[in-house]
Design a protein around this motif. Structure first.
Motif, short mmCIF file in Angstrom:
data_model
loop_
_atom_site.label_atom_id
_atom_site.label_comp_id
_atom_site.label_asym_id
_atom_site.label_seq_id
_atom_site.Cartn_x
_atom_site.Cartn_y
_atom_site.Cartn_z
N ALA A 116 0.68 -1.50 0.01
CA ALA A 116 0.04 -0.09 0.02
C ALA A 116 0.81 1.20 -0.06
N GLY A 117 2.00 1.29 0.89
CA GLY A 117 2.87 2.49 1.05
C GLY A 117 3.46 2.63 -0.47
N THR A 118 4.25 1.49 -1.01
CA THR A 118 4.91 1.65 -2.44
C THR A 118 4.06 1.72 -3.70
N TYR A 119 3.05 1.08 -3.56
CA TYR A 119 2.28 1.05 -4.88
C TYR A 119 0.94 1.89 -4.69
N GLY A 120 0.44 2.25 -3.42
CA GLY A 120 -0.84 2.80 -3.45
C GLY A 120 -1.17 4.09 -4.32
N LEU A 121 -0.38 4.89 -4.31
CA LEU A 121 -0.81 6.03 -4.94
C LEU A 121 -0.90 5.92 -6.34
N SER A 122 -0.20 5.04 -7.17
CA SER A 122 -0.13 4.59 -8.51
C SER A 122 -1.33 3.92 -8.52
N LEU A 179 -3.96 3.99 -7.01
CA LEU A 179 -5.15 4.74 -6.96
C LEU A 179 -5.49 5.41 -8.42
N LEU A 180 -4.48 5.83 -8.71
CA LEU A 180 -4.57 6.66 -9.90
C LEU A 180 -4.83 5.73 -11.18
N TRP A 193 -7.80 1.40 -17.42
CA TRP A 193 -8.16 1.59 -16.04
C TRP A 193 -9.18 0.47 -15.95
#
Length: 178
Positions: A136-142, A144-145, A156
């Motif tokens: 979640a910390g490493t891949y979370g933002l990418s 989500l986007l 998507w």
């Protein structure tokens, strides 16, 4: 670990064959939404990539997240792979734009991530939670986007379906473990 190398290596071999043999046109075997022939892409799309940058972008996630999915048993890898392929393919087939062609292994990458996060939630042991937090910390933002329809030419639908399929595979594995 050998299985993971063979899995990713087979994608690279397919890519090199598609580049080296003119007229092979393997990419036409991707997921084509709401067509009977497009259903074959659920099985074939993860091995098909548009260009070198596309397959390189998927390789790192496949190796790291795929390796994490092999813990504590190899059957976890199969559960995550099947869940993510089915989720990515079905979601692209159901919700993709008409006449589009969805190819690539990014749905599987999102599926492995969804599986690992789901495993942390459902297993509730220390190591599974640490892995889930790392993912979640490493891949979370990418991630989500990547599940939002904001990047033209990026599926998507495959990303969202893969993440859901991986998460559901973790839930199913938890039920079977009881």
């Amino acid at each position: 670990m050998v299985l993971l190398a063979v899995f990713v290596g087979s994608m690279w071999l397919t890519f090199f064959l598609s580049v080296a043999i003119p007229g092979l046109h393997l990419n036409r075997h991707g997921v084509v939404p709401r067509t009977l022939g497009g259903l074959q892409g659920i099985l074939f799309a993860p091995w098909l990539h548009a260009n070198l940058g596309h397959i390189m972008a998927n390789t790192g996630g496949l190796l790291i997240l795929g390796w994490l999915a092999t813990w504590p048993r190899m059957s976890n890898f199969y559960e995550a792979l099947i869940g993510s392929m089915l989720g990515a393919g079905l979601c692209a087939w159901l919700f993709g734009s008409a006449w589009s062609d969805h190819i690539g292994a990014s749905g599987v990458v999102f599926g492995f991530a969804g599986y690992l996060v789901g495993r942390g939630i459902y297993m509730r042991n220390f190591l599974a939670i640490v892995v889930a937090l790392f993912v979640a910390g490493t891949y979370g933002l990418s991630m989500l986007l990547g599940v939002l329809p904001i990047y033209p030419g990026i599926s998507w639908e495959s990303h969202l379906g893969g993440a859901i399929g991986g998460f559901l595979a973790a839930r199913s594995a938890r039920r079977e473990g009881k």
